[in-house]
Design a protein around this motif. Structure first.
Motif: not given
Length: 466
Positions: A164-166, A358-364
């Motif tokens: 959630i925080i990411v 958003w792509i990188i955020g979801v993966i992280a």
């Protein structure tokens, strides 16, 4: 095709002006706080204890060594940042000096480094948050407190707070750098104040006899701790990633880099000195909250509560800056054709690489929530040290090949400063475990496969050569 073909610095500057422009809103103060946001976090609140177990009170020397390596490299970064004030950090600089293949390798390396940093810190942040909530009698379902298999003997499946925080941080980064900077600035001021509070309160409880066995494991322990605690300084190079969004990069970038790094070196040494002066170093083994533990030893539990809150805020800003730096590096690689174009599309309203964020955020977020990354923690260090080695080498190369370039900031005593930086970085890399080197080489092989199959064929330099 020439694997070491270089991208013209003039072409980079022109592309930044005529391509997909980013919004220039940051000054030296914003950049300094951006650096503090990246550096003051997991390192000062967690790694100080890990390093103390490895080096004893000599952890102060360990931080000085790793800080010195960063400071020497920072001088090289500052010169490059004023020559090529565009996104991409060391990837961009390497492209201009050592060629495309080396630039791809370091860019690929940085993708793993920043991605793991966000995921690792999100898991640590989750632990501090759960500890704080537990103090108020609030407990999350056990299955949602950690990744599967992360806690021996406990049935866990997913780290929901980490995920959630990411996602929340991804939202802020995607909306715009100025909005992200505002959030970062507020949290950095608070957590820096908390660290200073620890220093002011803790210094009165120091027992000098705890320092008597200053090097219990000799200099071998000091060097090993320096290799481990190097993660503490991870992220100051994220300041350079903001080059294309800086009002006056020629003046503001060197100031932001050197000011943030200098402040953090002093704070790390002071905190580690007070911690090991209050608590015998062996007591930090297995402790995830060493700074607040020192205050508990001193009987200052009320201050320890503030430290826990500062740790939560501190790791928030680390994730924010790491995710920001990650997206800007991928943005630069995509703009050069080495990655798909989706990563360099700029949002019409927010003027940010919205889709890439958003792509990188979801993966992280998924990695932080579902994977235990403890064994890969040193991967962040080896990636950073590799990047630092290449940027120092790049300064020497560029001084020889393009001495006529205007340099607002010049690294002093070239080639001696860059060579010393290279020597320290390589030495610290030799102190990392064999397992870290194996994983790094596997990631490198995957990157080379992608480069030869896709990236070199899509590179914009092909159009220039045609």
């Amino acid at each position: 095709m020439n694997l070491f073909r270089k991208k013209s610095i003039n072409a980079m500057l022109q592309q930044a002006k005529t391509g997909t422009p980013l919004n220039r809103t940051l000054g030296a103060w914003d950049l300094t706080l951006l650096g503090l946001g990246a550096i003051i976090g997991t390192g000062i609140f967690v790694l100080t204890g890990t390093g103390a177990v490895t080096a004893g009170p000599g952890i102060m020397i360990s931080f000085l060594i790793s800080g010195l390596a960063c400071a020497l490299t920072a001088l090289c970064y500052a010169e490059f940042a004023t020559i090529t004030p565009v996104s991409g950090s060391v990837y961009t600089f390497t492209y201009a000096t050592l060629g495309e293949l080396v630039a791809w390798i370091i860019g690929w390396d940085l993708i793993l480094e920043y991605l793991l940093a966000v995921s690792l810190v999100s898991a640590g942040w989750s632990g501090y948050l759960q500890s704080l909530l537990h103090g108020f009698g609030i407990s999350l379902p056990t299955a949602l407190t950690a990744a599967h298999g992360a806690v021996p003997g406990v049935e866990t499946w997913f780290n929901l707070p980490a995920f959630i925080i990411v996602m929340i941080i991804t939202f802020f980064v995607s909306r715009g750098v100025k909005e992200s900077a505002r959030v970062n600035n507020i949290m950095v001021i608070i957590k820096t104040a908390v660290v200073i509070l620890f220093i002011v309160v803790g210094v009165g409880y120091v027992k000098p006899e705890n320092w008597h066995n200053f090097l219990p494991f000799g200099f071998e322990g000091v060097f090993s701790a320096a290799a481990i605690t190097f993660t503490a300084f991870l992220g100051f190079d994220a300041v350079v990633s903001a080059a294309e969004e800086t009002k006056n990069p020629a003046k503001d970038l060197p100031r932001g880099i050197l000011f943030s790094l200098g402040i953090c070196i002093l704070l790390y040494i002071a905190v580690s000195a007070i911690m090991t002066g209050i608590v015998p170093f062996a007591e930090f083994k297995g402790v995830a909250h060493p700074v607040s533990l020192a205050l508990q030893y001193a009987g200052q539990n009320w201050v320890a509560g503030f430290i826990d809150l500062g740790a939560i805020l501190g790791m928030l800003t680390v994730m924010l800056v790491m995710l920001y730096g990650q997206t800007r590096i991928i943005f630069a690689m995509s703009r050069d054709g080495l990655l798909p174009g989706v990563f360099s599309k700029v949002h019409a309203t927010y003027q940010t690489p919205y889709q890439a964020t958003w792509i990188i955020g979801v993966i992280a977020a998924l990695l932080g929530g579902s994977v235990s990354l403890d064994r890969l923690a040193e991967m962040i260090n080896i990636g950073t040290l590799t990047a630092f080695t290449l940027i120092s080498l790049g300064v020497i190369v560029l001084r020889k090949t393009q001495p006529q370039l205007p340099r607002v900031f010049r690294t002093p005593w070239v080639p001696y400063i860059p060579l010393l930086s290279i020597a320290i970085c390589i030495f610290l890399m030799t102190n990392l475990s064999a397992g870290t080197w194996y994983v790094f080489l596997i990631w490198l092989v995957i990157g080379l496969f992608i480069y030869f199959i896709y990236s070199r064929n899509k590179s914009l330099l092909n159009e220039l050569s045609d």
